[in-house]
Design a protein around this motif. Sequence first.
Motif, PDB file in Angstrom:
ATOM      1  N   THR A  92       0.606   5.104   0.243  1.00  0.00           N
ATOM      2  CA  THR A  92      -0.745   6.064   0.574  1.00  0.00           C
ATOM      3  C   THR A  92       0.578   7.661  -0.321  1.00  0.00           C
ATOM      4  OG1 THR A  92       0.797   7.848   2.293  1.00  0.00           O
ATOM      5  CG2 THR A  92      -0.622   5.790   2.871  1.00  0.00           C
ATOM      6  N   VAL A 104      -6.756   3.404  -5.319  1.00  0.00           N
ATOM      7  CA  VAL A 104      -7.905   3.326  -4.133  1.00  0.00           C
ATOM      8  C   VAL A 104      -7.746   5.262  -3.657  1.00  0.00           C
ATOM      9  CG1 VAL A 104      -8.778   2.494  -2.401  1.00  0.00           C
ATOM     10  CG2 VAL A 104      -7.025   1.615  -3.115  1.00  0.00           C
ATOM     11  N   VAL A 129       1.226  -1.031   0.141  1.00  0.00           N
ATOM     12  CA  VAL A 129      -0.548   0.330  -0.482  1.00  0.00           C
ATOM     13  C   VAL A 129       0.927   1.225   0.556  1.00  0.00           C
ATOM     14  CG1 VAL A 129      -2.099   1.398   1.274  1.00  0.00           C
ATOM     15  CG2 VAL A 129      -1.753  -1.111   1.137  1.00  0.00           C
ATOM     16  N   ALA A 165     -10.982   1.419   2.432  1.00  0.00           N
ATOM     17  CA  ALA A 165      -9.742   1.661   1.718  1.00  0.00           C
ATOM     18  C   ALA A 165      -9.693   0.256   1.345  1.00  0.00           C
ATOM     19  CB  ALA A 165      -8.714   2.539   1.791  1.00  0.00           C
ATOM     20  N   LEU A 185      -2.498   4.583  -3.236  1.00  0.00           N
ATOM     21  CA  LEU A 185      -4.001   5.296  -2.129  1.00  0.00           C
ATOM     22  C   LEU A 185      -3.528   6.910  -2.222  1.00  0.00           C
ATOM     23  CD1 LEU A 185      -4.741   4.130   1.089  1.00  0.00           C
ATOM     24  CD2 LEU A 185      -4.246   6.500   0.854  1.00  0.00           C
TER      25      LEU A 185
END
Length: 278
Positions: free
Chosen positions: A12, A61, A10, A74, A36
Amino acid sequence: MLNLKDKVAVITGGAGIICSSMAKALASQGVKTAILDLNKEAAEKVAAEIKNEFNVASIGVSASVLDKNSLEAAREKIVSALGTPDILVNGAGGNSPAATTKLEWIPESGAGNPEDTFFGLKLEGFDKVFDLNFKGTLLPTMVFGKDMINKKSGVIINISSMNSYRPLTKIPAYSASKAAINNFTQWLAVHFAKTGVRVNAIAPGFLLTSQNRFLLIDENTGDLTPRGKKIINGTPMGRYCMPEELNGTLLFLASEMSSFITGIVIPVDGGFSAYSGV
Ligand code: NAD
């Protein structure tokens, strides 16, 4: 040696300059990536580019790193599309003009407009910058770190800055918030040390991006501002960092190559932090 194929990451701020490049570097090693970002369209664009270029699963996402509910939503999407996360890159972050002084220092005479100094800084600017950099690392770690603890393995990589070691003039909130990231990286690394989850950070030197362009490039002439020139003069390698130049350190920290490394911050800075200026 990297052995990252089929891991789930993931990222960000994954639609941004640094983190889209990081996502692509992970995908190049077969990592399934969740991009994300607040900006859904841009996140989906990066995910589409990744699928095209590397033929590995990637989803965009939309979520805010400052909103736990949106992060939980998410997480649901990511887990059902890709699986539980093995790698979390906390990349969303940045500065704000409202937390930036116009002057580097108050002149000896004390003259000048106080609005251009420390006394003109807006508390809202501090809140915004502290929230985005610090809480914006804290919250995704709470939401995605639990899966890693449950499977007793995982890697968290925070994105710090040169400002974390010695503050740059004009940007006190950004500097202090990145110093907090270094401190938190150490704290969490110790807290998680017995769980198989490692926590480290990368402190990039200077890149030209949308967030700092207003400080480094004169918008009328396109030339480096005096501040931009100072940065180049303070960087022994004499140039700005390219986003791809952070990726070797990223892959090292994400992989078992760094299996006994936790709680460190690695500068990738062309020598900036080593140079006294003389
Ligand atoms: P960028 O502006 O290109 O990317 C930041 C991304 O974060 C954007 O896509 C933005 O939409 C997203 N974002 C902003 N707020 C968000 C939120 N609340 N929730 C989710 N996503 C959000 O920035 P960048 O220069 O690539 O910086 C990435 C990281 O690297 C930041 O932490 C920054 O502080 C750090 N950094 C940058 C430099 C540099 O010179 N550019 C140097 C050192 C460290």
